[in-house]
Design an enzyme around this catalytic site. Structure first.
Site, PDB file in Angstrom:
ATOM      1  N   LYS A 127     -12.909   6.949  27.643  1.00 19.48           N
ATOM      2  CA  LYS A 127     -14.011   7.604  26.941  1.00 19.48           C
ATOM      3  C   LYS A 127     -13.978   7.243  25.463  1.00 19.48           C
ATOM      4  O   LYS A 127     -14.975   6.807  24.888  1.00 19.48           O
ATOM      5  CB  LYS A 127     -13.940   9.118  27.141  1.00 19.48           C
ATOM      6  N   ASP A 145     -18.181  11.417  29.280  1.00 20.88           N
ATOM      7  CA  ASP A 145     -17.565  12.599  28.686  1.00 20.88           C
ATOM      8  C   ASP A 145     -17.977  13.821  29.496  1.00 20.88           C
ATOM      9  O   ASP A 145     -18.592  13.691  30.549  1.00 20.88           O
ATOM     10  CB  ASP A 145     -18.017  12.747  27.232  1.00 20.88           C
TER      11      ASP A 145
END
Length: 214
Positions: A127, A145
DNA sequence: CTCCCGATAT
DNA sequence: ATATCAGGAG
């Protein structure tokens, strides 16, 4: 909506992205930074913390320490004190200290520009790596996310919380040039309308494309 | 899966 | 009181 084919998913998500772009025309990274390294630090701090709070912390922090060399000289305790209010402060301080050392020693102080290199840094996962690639280097990065996980599941593009699987599945149906912006759109939409606690389907511009619409 | 963890909205 | 916030490591 049963057994939706890949082409059908492509078509549906293309429509969704088009609508979200119209609703959030200025969608972009909300973390403040002046270099790839600063974005890397800010993104590490953003774990389980609002961007608003991260920006408050980094506005003070980056004034004192702006690059990997200056962060490298700090002790874990010094960093902990600065970033305390973002939560997970011990782990985050350790990660920041570590990436500062690694980037100085292995990369001559320059943040590497590949997913593989970024992910090798301790405390940097996919991420965070994709945030840096997409926003600091303009290299398409599909950020998965908490908002993307939630929205991709509600839209039934995936039925899993596994971020790696979600990234793989979404990368098949979203054009590469849209990857970075897709993350921004999901975050804006997730914050304003498709809120985790209580999705506001009445105000949702893509509810017609959403199997989870209430 | 659990742990790390403060700030804030509900 | 509790869920949630641009997660990652063990």
């Amino acid at each position: 909506m049963k057994d939706e084919s890949t082409n059908q998913k492509k078509s549906r998500i293309t429509d969704i992205i088009k609508i979200l772009k119209e609703e959030y025309p200025n969608s972009s990274c909300s973390l403040k930074y002046e270099s790839p390294f600063q974005l890397l630090v800010a993104t590490i701090l953003s774990a389980q913390c609002t961007d608003e709070r991260v920006n408050k912390v980094t506005s003070v922090l980056f004034e004192k320490y702006s690059n990997a060399e200056s962060f490298r000289k700090l002790s874990n305790e010094q960093i902990e004190k600065e970033i305390f209010s973002t939560g997970f402060y011990r782990n985050k301080a350790k990660s920041i200290k570590n990436i500062s050392e690694e980037i100085c020693e292995k990369y001559d102080g320059i943040v590497p520009k590949t997913l593989e290199s970024l992910v090798k840094l301790r405390g940097v996962g996919r991420k965070t790596a994709n945030v840096v690639l997409g926003n600091a280097f303009n290299i398409p990065g599909l950020v998965v996310d908490t908002h993307v996980i939630r929205i991709a599941n509600l839209l039934k593009f995936v039925i899993t919380k596994n971020a790696v699987v979600i990234e793989r599945e979404l990368s098949k149906i979203i054009e590469k040039k849209e990857w970075t912006n897709f993350g921004h759109l999901c975050i804006d939409h997730g914050r304003a309308v498709c809120i985790a606690r209580k999705p506001n389907c009445v105000k949702c511009g893509i509810s017609n494309y959403c199997p989870s619409k209430i």
